[in-house]
Design a protein around this motif. Sequence first.
Motif, PDB file in Angstrom:
ATOM      1  N   ASP A   9      45.141  17.586  45.295  1.00 19.37           N
ATOM      2  CA  ASP A   9      46.136  16.647  44.812  1.00 19.37           C
ATOM      3  C   ASP A   9      45.490  15.283  44.712  1.00 19.37           C
ATOM      4  OD1 ASP A   9      49.168  16.098  44.367  1.00 19.37           O
ATOM      5  OD2 ASP A   9      48.389  14.462  45.584  1.00 19.37           O
ATOM      6  N   GLU A  10      45.804  14.580  43.667  1.00 17.85           N
ATOM      7  CA  GLU A  10      45.144  13.300  43.447  1.00 17.85           C
ATOM      8  C   GLU A  10      45.536  12.260  44.507  1.00 17.85           C
ATOM      9  OE1 GLU A  10      47.150  11.199  39.986  1.00 17.85           O
ATOM     10  OE2 GLU A  10      47.329  13.303  39.433  1.00 17.85           O
ATOM     11  N   HIS A  11      46.656  12.518  45.207  1.00 17.34           N
ATOM     12  CA  HIS A  11      47.081  11.571  46.247  1.00 17.34           C
ATOM     13  C   HIS A  11      46.526  11.940  47.615  1.00 17.34           C
ATOM     14  CE1 HIS A  11      49.670  10.077  43.183  1.00 17.34           C
ATOM     15  NE2 HIS A  11      50.283  11.231  43.083  1.00 17.34           N
ATOM     16  N   ASN A  12      45.762  13.013  47.662  1.00 20.16           N
ATOM     17  CA  ASN A  12      45.206  13.467  48.929  1.00 20.16           C
ATOM     18  C   ASN A  12      44.256  12.412  49.504  1.00 20.16           C
ATOM     19  OD1 ASN A  12      44.107  14.781  51.052  1.00 20.16           O
ATOM     20  ND2 ASN A  12      43.398  16.552  49.900  1.00 20.16           N
ATOM     21  N   THR A  13      44.534  11.977  50.719  1.00 17.77           N
ATOM     22  CA  THR A  13      43.735  10.902  51.294  1.00 17.77           C
ATOM     23  C   THR A  13      42.369  11.378  51.755  1.00 17.77           C
ATOM     24  OG1 THR A  13      44.938  11.359  53.319  1.00 17.77           O
ATOM     25  CG2 THR A  13      45.617   9.422  52.056  1.00 17.77           C
TER      26      THR A  13
ATOM     27  N   ALA B 214      33.330  29.550  49.131  1.00 20.42           N
ATOM     28  CA  ALA B 214      33.174  28.161  49.554  1.00 20.42           C
ATOM     29  C   ALA B 214      33.750  28.007  50.952  1.00 20.42           C
ATOM     30  CB  ALA B 214      33.887  27.249  48.583  1.00 20.42           C
ATOM     31  N   LYS B 215      33.015  27.307  51.819  1.00 14.02           N
ATOM     32  CA  LYS B 215      33.524  27.093  53.177  1.00 14.02           C
ATOM     33  C   LYS B 215      34.559  25.985  53.101  1.00 14.02           C
ATOM     34  CE  LYS B 215      29.356  28.458  55.660  1.00 14.02           C
ATOM     35  NZ  LYS B 215      28.079  27.867  56.080  1.00 14.02           N
ATOM     36  N   LYS B 216      35.808  26.389  53.009  1.00 12.74           N
ATOM     37  CA  LYS B 216      36.874  25.394  52.889  1.00 12.74           C
ATOM     38  C   LYS B 216      37.938  25.671  53.922  1.00 12.74           C
ATOM     39  CE  LYS B 216      36.899  23.798  48.175  1.00 12.74           C
ATOM     40  NZ  LYS B 216      37.647  23.817  46.929  1.00 12.74           N
ATOM     41  N   ASP B 217      38.548  24.643  54.400  1.00 14.01           N
ATOM     42  CA  ASP B 217      39.554  24.845  55.429  1.00 14.01           C
ATOM     43  C   ASP B 217      40.799  24.021  55.130  1.00 14.01           C
ATOM     44  OD1 ASP B 217      38.460  22.403  55.741  1.00 14.01           O
ATOM     45  OD2 ASP B 217      37.788  22.689  57.797  1.00 14.01           O
ATOM     46  N   MET B 218      40.969  23.658  53.864  1.00 10.27           N
ATOM     47  CA  MET B 218      42.021  22.723  53.534  1.00 10.27           C
ATOM     48  C   MET B 218      42.918  23.274  52.426  1.00 10.27           C
ATOM     49  SD  MET B 218      41.021  18.787  53.018  1.00 10.27           S
ATOM     50  CE  MET B 218      40.839  18.843  51.263  1.00 10.27           C
ATOM     51  N   ALA B 219      44.211  23.197  52.627  1.00  6.14           N
ATOM     52  CA  ALA B 219      45.140  23.548  51.551  1.00  6.14           C
ATOM     53  C   ALA B 219      46.167  22.427  51.429  1.00  6.14           C
ATOM     54  CB  ALA B 219      45.844  24.857  51.850  1.00  6.14           C
ATOM     55  N   VAL B 220      46.632  22.230  50.225  1.00  4.67           N
ATOM     56  CA  VAL B 220      47.624  21.195  49.972  1.00  4.67           C
ATOM     57  C   VAL B 220      48.955  21.889  49.734  1.00  4.67           C
ATOM     58  CG1 VAL B 220      48.337  19.467  48.284  1.00  4.67           C
ATOM     59  CG2 VAL B 220      45.956  19.580  49.014  1.00  4.67           C
TER      60      VAL B 220
ATOM     61  N   ILE C 181      53.357  17.112  49.754  1.00  6.20           N
ATOM     62  CA  ILE C 181      53.994  16.894  51.043  1.00  6.20           C
ATOM     63  C   ILE C 181      52.993  16.918  52.190  1.00  6.20           C
ATOM     64  CG2 ILE C 181      56.457  17.221  51.467  1.00  6.20           C
ATOM     65  CD1 ILE C 181      56.211  20.122  51.009  1.00  6.20           C
ATOM     66  N   ASP C 182      52.012  17.783  52.119  1.00  6.57           N
ATOM     67  CA  ASP C 182      51.196  17.941  53.311  1.00  6.57           C
ATOM     68  C   ASP C 182      49.813  18.484  52.976  1.00  6.57           C
ATOM     69  OD1 ASP C 182      50.785  17.745  55.949  1.00  6.57           O
ATOM     70  OD2 ASP C 182      52.147  19.342  56.567  1.00  6.57           O
ATOM     71  N   THR C 183      48.842  18.152  53.794  1.00  8.40           N
ATOM     72  CA  THR C 183      47.542  18.805  53.721  1.00  8.40           C
ATOM     73  C   THR C 183      47.390  19.615  55.002  1.00  8.40           C
ATOM     74  OG1 THR C 183      46.657  16.934  52.530  1.00  8.40           O
ATOM     75  CG2 THR C 183      45.070  18.459  53.465  1.00  8.40           C
ATOM     76  N   VAL C 184      47.110  20.902  54.836  1.00  8.93           N
ATOM     77  CA  VAL C 184      46.955  21.749  56.014  1.00  8.93           C
ATOM     78  C   VAL C 184      45.478  21.995  56.234  1.00  8.93           C
ATOM     79  CG1 VAL C 184      47.583  23.942  57.051  1.00  8.93           C
ATOM     80  CG2 VAL C 184      49.102  22.875  55.394  1.00  8.93           C
ATOM     81  N   VAL C 185      44.982  21.649  57.403  1.00 11.68           N
ATOM     82  CA  VAL C 185      43.588  21.940  57.729  1.00 11.68           C
ATOM     83  C   VAL C 185      43.573  23.019  58.796  1.00 11.68           C
ATOM     84  CG1 VAL C 185      41.403  20.997  58.548  1.00 11.68           C
ATOM     85  CG2 VAL C 185      42.967  19.569  57.226  1.00 11.68           C
ATOM     86  N   VAL C 186      42.922  24.129  58.479  1.00  8.66           N
ATOM     87  CA  VAL C 186      42.862  25.235  59.432  1.00  8.66           C
ATOM     88  C   VAL C 186      41.515  25.217  60.123  1.00  8.66           C
ATOM     89  CG1 VAL C 186      42.903  27.724  59.690  1.00  8.66           C
ATOM     90  CG2 VAL C 186      44.489  26.621  58.122  1.00  8.66           C
TER      91      VAL C 186
END
Lengths: 297, 384
Positions: free
Chosen positions: B278-282, B360-366, B378-383
């Motif tokens: 998301d473009e608003h993802n900090t 890809a080693k990724k742990d982030m979902a929006v 609404i949220d960024t989920v980091v697992v």
Amino acid sequence: MDLSTLVQHIINGISLGSLYALIAIGYTMVYGILLLINFAHGDIFMMAGYFMIFSVINFGLPFFIAIPLVLILTVLLGIILERTAYRPLRNAPRMSIMISAIGASYFLENLATYLFTGVPKRYPEITWLTKIVTFGDVSFQVVTIITPIVTMILLFGLMTLVNKTKVGMAMRAASKDYEAARLMGIKINWIIGITFVIGSFLAAIGSILWGSKYPSVYPLVGMMPGLKCFIAAVFGGIGNIPGAVLGGLTLGLGEALLVAFIPSMTGYRDAFAFILLIIILIVKPNGLLGEKVTDKV
Amino acid sequence: MKKKFLALILALGVISGILTGCGGKEEVKEDVIKIGVFEPLTGENGGGGSQEVDGIKYANKVYPEVLGKKVELVIVDNKSDKAEASVAATRLVEKEKVAAVIGSYGSGVSIAAGDIFKNAKVPAMGASCTNPMVTEGNEFYFRTCFLDPFQGKVMAQYAIEKGNKKAAIITQIGDDYSTGLGNFFKEAFTKLGGEIVYHGEFQTNEQDFNSILTNVKASGAEVIFAPSSIASAGLIIKQTRALGIEAQIMAGDTWENIAIIDVAGESAEGVVISTFFDEHNTLATEEAKKFVKGFKEYLGGPDEIIPAVASLGYDAYVVILNAIKQAGSTDGEAIRKALVDMKGVEGVTGVYSFDENGDAKKDMAVIKIVKDGKFQYIDTVVVK
């Protein structure tokens, strides 16, 4: 299952079935006269959807102008299709016309993808048709109830046309033997043209009702209705107009009840349609009402 | 004359089918490096595929060269169809002799083409194909996105957190993305103490969901998880509300497409999805900031919404280009090795390195919700 769920399922089925019926009539009429399965019928239906989107959303026309315009454009498309893809092959083997029909279908689908992309577009909302009516736990849109009524009115109109008018008589003559009909002075090209006009007209009406219920148009939107309605037409006895309506209703209602009573089988609705087709082809190859081969239209 | 005209129409019909499949140039040039773009431009996933291609094309515009040669994109259309996918993939490796491949949107077609790329030793970089089977047992397939088990888990967790106990699942038969996501959601949701009260399936191109949804209504589900293609999404949402079902509707990343809100209208309000970007993802990278600005202009204005798959397509291109640079050649094995060894290449949706499967080693979902006719972050989920 409680009663309201069952009623809901039956309403779903009848409404879907009458939509199938409407489109199936287009298949059956063309087959009745030309012995041609117009594979592009579903794509004419799809184009009608785009015509509506463009007239209402892009050009901002009100519905009382847009609807007649869509009907006219769709009919024109049907005529153009008949002129370019079918008429030049009038005396060619039937297989050639069939291939031409499939080619026309692919052409329209790819043309639409090229022009309008594959992204679904919203069908303009005819607000009084999409209004939601609720009785207790049963809930449906107005269009759900309107559809069977429209189908019945068109069915009776069409039966009158075929059985009571001069054009209808010419159609029946052409369906029996169009070489002989030609010799008797019937303008065969004109009659075939009329058939396509009626078929496309019904596809356009079907598309308006379909679009109000399933408001999404994309280039392959005509594929599933096209296939199902073809099955419906064969099931009812291809070439027979009441047969197409009966076939459509059986298919729609059958699908809904399959999902209702065997919920785990919901994914096999299409299989159901094909099984129905196979059974009828084995048991009664002419379809349910197809016995009167002499009176095909 | 008439016959000629007919032949022309017929030929046009056939050619139009082929033409949509080849946007690239035909002539062989020595001074270019060819990268295949294996995406659906038509068929049920045509919408998403086109967005992904937009991202890839834009990346090609930003980074047009590698190893001193011009990069040429060879775009083929896999038509969202597994059989067509094999044809398109074979064309890329045998006729076009591409150095690497990007794609595809839709896991099913990627899986179908996997062996062709593997046997030809052409590295393939999936952008948004999230099914585990895409890279499993295929050392030449990589991808820039997270996986379905992860996505299914995120959504199940979200559903439970919002206090839902009963869920209904609607999936598309024969679609690896849809069934995969449905199953992973089911697994995670039951593990977290929820109950799956109904599981309905439908066939490709289905438009009538009333029967399935009537069953959903009778099952008393509080949440409906319906991962599917864009073509069915709007219709599912609309028909759910028309039947008077008030359950929360949720889905995966494919639903992040404005066409869905356009079709479903007000019924789409409150629909929740998981996605990649998301473009608003900090937490976004430097590359992301540059991308957001440039890509919006490329699409035609500051108000354009950037689809997540376009950003993944962009990333896939950046990653492949980096690997070619590292490898110093267009040899498939060398590029593959460069990808395996890759560390810290910055893309739009994260920083890239790949695990042993090529994921890809990724742990982030929006997580996004539809509000006021828009997808809102609404949220960024980091697992962990």
